[in-house]
Design a protein around this motif. Structure first.
Motif, PDB file in Angstrom:
ATOM      1  N   PRO A 191       0.763  -1.245   0.007  1.00 31.61           N
ATOM      2  CA  PRO A 191       0.036  -0.026  -0.066  1.00 31.61           C
ATOM      3  C   PRO A 191       0.767   1.224   0.042  1.00 31.61           C
ATOM      4  CG  PRO A 191      -1.000  -1.528   1.637  1.00 31.61           C
ATOM      5  CD  PRO A 191       0.354  -2.010   1.186  1.00 31.61           C
ATOM      6  N   GLU A 192       2.007   1.149   0.548  1.00 33.14           N
ATOM      7  CA  GLU A 192       2.694   2.479   0.653  1.00 33.14           C
ATOM      8  C   GLU A 192       3.586   2.774  -0.494  1.00 33.14           C
ATOM      9  OE1 GLU A 192       2.035   0.633   4.581  1.00 33.14           O
ATOM     10  OE2 GLU A 192       3.211  -0.337   3.045  1.00 33.14           O
ATOM     11  N   VAL A 193       3.849   1.546  -1.309  1.00 31.63           N
ATOM     12  CA  VAL A 193       4.451   1.725  -2.773  1.00 31.63           C
ATOM     13  C   VAL A 193       3.449   2.313  -3.616  1.00 31.63           C
ATOM     14  CG1 VAL A 193       5.555   0.595  -4.649  1.00 31.63           C
ATOM     15  CG2 VAL A 193       6.291  -0.082  -2.129  1.00 31.63           C
ATOM     16  N   ALA A 194       2.086   1.902  -3.581  1.00 31.63           N
ATOM     17  CA  ALA A 194       0.973   2.190  -4.276  1.00 31.63           C
ATOM     18  C   ALA A 194       0.962   3.721  -4.037  1.00 31.63           C
ATOM     19  CB  ALA A 194      -0.327   1.388  -4.049  1.00 31.63           C
ATOM     20  N   ASP A 195       0.900   4.144  -2.756  1.00 30.36           N
ATOM     21  CA  ASP A 195       0.524   5.518  -2.505  1.00 30.36           C
ATOM     22  C   ASP A 195       1.713   6.247  -3.165  1.00 30.36           C
ATOM     23  OD1 ASP A 195      -1.647   4.809  -1.266  1.00 30.36           O
ATOM     24  OD2 ASP A 195      -0.799   5.036   0.831  1.00 30.36           O
ATOM     25  N   ALA A 196       2.897   6.019  -2.924  1.00 33.95           N
ATOM     26  CA  ALA A 196       4.127   6.787  -3.398  1.00 33.95           C
ATOM     27  C   ALA A 196       3.916   6.896  -4.986  1.00 33.95           C
ATOM     28  CB  ALA A 196       5.269   6.035  -3.025  1.00 33.95           C
ATOM     29  N   TRP A 197       3.654   5.802  -5.827  1.00 32.77           N
ATOM     30  CA  TRP A 197       3.539   5.848  -7.319  1.00 32.77           C
ATOM     31  C   TRP A 197       2.282   6.644  -7.650  1.00 32.77           C
ATOM     32  CZ3 TRP A 197       6.657   5.074 -11.417  1.00 32.77           C
ATOM     33  CH2 TRP A 197       7.756   4.232 -11.020  1.00 32.77           C
ATOM     34  N   TYR A 235       1.033  18.366 -13.433  1.00 33.00           N
ATOM     35  CA  TYR A 235       2.037  19.496 -14.159  1.00 33.00           C
ATOM     36  C   TYR A 235       1.825  19.312 -15.568  1.00 33.00           C
ATOM     37  CZ  TYR A 235       5.884  21.914 -15.257  1.00 33.00           C
ATOM     38  OH  TYR A 235       6.873  22.928 -16.261  1.00 33.00           O
ATOM     39  N   MET A 236       1.919  18.019 -16.178  1.00 34.13           N
ATOM     40  CA  MET A 236       1.679  18.050 -17.731  1.00 34.13           C
ATOM     41  C   MET A 236       0.642  18.573 -18.249  1.00 34.13           C
ATOM     42  SD  MET A 236       4.143  14.624 -18.079  1.00 34.13           S
ATOM     43  CE  MET A 236       3.860  14.455 -19.924  1.00 34.13           C
ATOM     44  N   ILE A 237      -0.603  18.277 -17.697  1.00 33.03           N
ATOM     45  CA  ILE A 237      -1.841  18.650 -17.740  1.00 33.03           C
ATOM     46  C   ILE A 237      -1.932  20.153 -18.055  1.00 33.03           C
ATOM     47  CG2 ILE A 237      -4.385  18.588 -17.402  1.00 33.03           C
ATOM     48  CD1 ILE A 237      -4.017  15.705 -16.549  1.00 33.03           C
ATOM     49  N   SER A 238      -1.428  20.816 -17.041  1.00 35.87           N
ATOM     50  CA  SER A 238      -1.522  22.228 -17.064  1.00 35.87           C
ATOM     51  C   SER A 238      -0.623  22.664 -18.012  1.00 35.87           C
ATOM     52  CB  SER A 238      -1.002  22.512 -15.597  1.00 35.87           C
ATOM     53  OG  SER A 238      -0.833  23.873 -15.329  1.00 35.87           O
ATOM     54  N   GLU A 239       0.461  22.367 -18.368  1.00 38.01           N
ATOM     55  CA  GLU A 239       1.360  22.825 -19.308  1.00 38.01           C
ATOM     56  C   GLU A 239       0.703  22.630 -20.977  1.00 38.01           C
ATOM     57  OE1 GLU A 239       4.851  24.033 -18.977  1.00 38.01           O
ATOM     58  OE2 GLU A 239       3.739  24.554 -17.142  1.00 38.01           O
ATOM     59  N   ALA A 240       0.141  21.555 -20.915  1.00 37.55           N
ATOM     60  CA  ALA A 240      -0.327  21.291 -22.128  1.00 37.55           C
ATOM     61  C   ALA A 240      -1.671  21.805 -22.461  1.00 37.55           C
ATOM     62  CB  ALA A 240      -0.438  19.767 -22.372  1.00 37.55           C
ATOM     63  N   TYR A 241      -2.479  22.097 -21.545  1.00 35.88           N
ATOM     64  CA  TYR A 241      -3.900  22.406 -21.743  1.00 35.88           C
ATOM     65  C   TYR A 241      -4.206  23.697 -20.703  1.00 35.88           C
ATOM     66  CZ  TYR A 241      -3.776  17.671 -23.705  1.00 35.88           C
ATOM     67  OH  TYR A 241      -3.290  16.580 -24.166  1.00 35.88           O
ATOM     68  N   GLY A 242      -3.421  23.952 -20.160  1.00 36.36           N
ATOM     69  CA  GLY A 242      -3.659  25.317 -19.112  1.00 36.36           C
ATOM     70  C   GLY A 242      -4.878  24.926 -17.986  1.00 36.36           C
ATOM     71  N   ARG A 243      -5.103  23.930 -17.680  1.00 39.33           N
ATOM     72  CA  ARG A 243      -6.001  23.578 -16.535  1.00 39.33           C
ATOM     73  C   ARG A 243      -5.779  22.313 -16.002  1.00 39.33           C
ATOM     74  NH1 ARG A 243      -8.332  22.273 -21.149  1.00 39.33           N
ATOM     75  NH2 ARG A 243     -10.129  20.907 -21.214  1.00 39.33           N
ATOM     76  N   PRO A 244      -5.319  22.055 -14.692  1.00 34.03           N
ATOM     77  CA  PRO A 244      -4.895  20.931 -14.284  1.00 34.03           C
ATOM     78  C   PRO A 244      -6.174  20.049 -13.973  1.00 34.03           C
ATOM     79  CG  PRO A 244      -4.402  22.639 -12.479  1.00 34.03           C
ATOM     80  CD  PRO A 244      -4.754  23.157 -14.137  1.00 34.03           C
ATOM     81  N   THR A 286       0.229  11.443 -10.200  1.00 31.27           N
ATOM     82  CA  THR A 286      -0.508  12.542  -9.950  1.00 31.27           C
ATOM     83  C   THR A 286       0.174  13.836 -10.126  1.00 31.27           C
ATOM     84  OG1 THR A 286      -2.143  11.214  -8.347  1.00 31.27           O
ATOM     85  CG2 THR A 286      -2.494  13.362  -8.259  1.00 31.27           C
ATOM     86  N   THR A 287       1.372  13.995  -9.284  1.00 28.11           N
ATOM     87  CA  THR A 287       2.051  15.348  -9.318  1.00 28.11           C
ATOM     88  C   THR A 287       2.660  15.667 -10.690  1.00 28.11           C
ATOM     89  OG1 THR A 287       2.790  15.193  -7.019  1.00 28.11           O
ATOM     90  CG2 THR A 287       4.126  16.577  -8.591  1.00 28.11           C
ATOM     91  N   LEU A 288       3.068  14.614 -11.489  1.00 27.73           N
ATOM     92  CA  LEU A 288       3.664  14.888 -13.019  1.00 27.73           C
ATOM     93  C   LEU A 288       2.388  14.820 -13.759  1.00 27.73           C
ATOM     94  CD1 LEU A 288       6.544  15.571 -13.298  1.00 27.73           C
ATOM     95  CD2 LEU A 288       6.927  13.086 -12.754  1.00 27.73           C
ATOM     96  N   SER A 289       1.558  14.196 -13.839  1.00 27.01           N
ATOM     97  CA  SER A 289       0.555  14.321 -14.950  1.00 27.01           C
ATOM     98  C   SER A 289      -0.381  15.693 -14.583  1.00 27.01           C
ATOM     99  CB  SER A 289      -0.657  13.140 -14.868  1.00 27.01           C
ATOM    100  OG  SER A 289      -1.055  13.002 -13.477  1.00 27.01           O
TER     101      SER A 289
END
Length: 141
Positions: free
Chosen positions: A112-118, A128-137, A123-126
């Motif tokens: 569960p800890e590894v699942a939460d970490a991943w 950010y990427m959504i915000s960069e690509a589409y301007g709305r996280p 979530t953090t990276l996606s």
């Protein structure tokens, strides 16, 4: 992400590296199973694509200790994905396929800890990427 989560992601990914080819096959098989509409976006040699996936994941995992260092590459990748037809709503599906693949690849190491970490990492990276690509996280919600 907490420092402990970063460490868990990095340690667990080190166990995936020896099976990276198999993990990439499992990932794309799963992605195309749960989101068949994305398959036409992948027109090139899938062996090359699988290698790119694992290289990118390795760079991201390594860079989690200094996340600011990977943000420019993540931004460029997000913008490039738009040109391939990627949409904000694809990010959660890709995340689900990635987490499923890691669970299968890590077996008992998928705690569960590894699942939460991943989940936190993706979530953090996606976000950010959504915000960069589409301007709305919130676009992927």
């Amino acid at each position: 992400m907490t420092p402990d989560q970063v460490k868990l992601v990095q340690q667990s990914f080190a166990k995936v590296v020896p099976i990276s080819d198999q993990a990439a096959v499992i990932f794309y098989d799963r992605l195309f199973e749960i989101a068949p509409a994305v398959k036409p976006m992948f027109t090139g040699d899938m062996a090359v694509q699988r290698g790119k996936l694992m290289t990118m994941l390795g760079a991201v995992v390594k860079g989690l200790s200094n996340i600011e260092s990977i943000l420019p590459a993540a931004s460029a990748l997000a913008i490039r994905h738009v040109s391939y037809g990627a949409k904000a709503e694809h990010y959660p599906v890709v995340g689900a396929a990635l987490l499923w693949t890691l669970e299968k690849g890590l077996g008992d190491g998928w705690t569960p800890e590894v699942a939460d970490a991943w989940t936190a990492a993706y979530t953090t990276l996606s976000g950010y990427m959504i915000s960069e690509a589409y301007g709305r996280p919130e676009a992927a919600e």
